[in-house]
Design a protein around this motif. Sequence first.
Motif: not given
Length: 138
Positions: A63-71, A86-90, A115-118, A124-127
Amino acid sequence: MKSTIHKYKFMKDVALCKILAEQIKLPKVNYDYIVPIPSPIERDKARTFNPVTTVLDYKQIQYETLLSTQLRPRQSAMGKRMRSQVDHLFEIPSSIDLENKFILLVDDIYTTGITVHNAAKSLFVRKIRKFDVFTFAR
């Protein structure tokens, strides 16, 4: 399954990773990337493991850990309405080219889909071309 995941994640019973790993079967599809939904690094440190990557490691799935998130607040402690607010920014490193890639997102539990939606918004921003979602439980 709910009890097993609760013991695994919140009671830190990492040995349950083996049971979860034996129960799950990822789709037999060729993905460009298999991407675990991250938990904040502070939670992984407190727990001493990441619930998703530990299972993937046990199953020897690359797997690739492409996403990160904040607390952020724990979803298990919130109602559906509060979760939706709650905004789940990845974040995804800008150096990784995801254009036209087919991605499998992997998470431990699918509750409301927020979570999946966010995560999808970030991808999708990354095409990306397409993504599928796999969770251990719903």
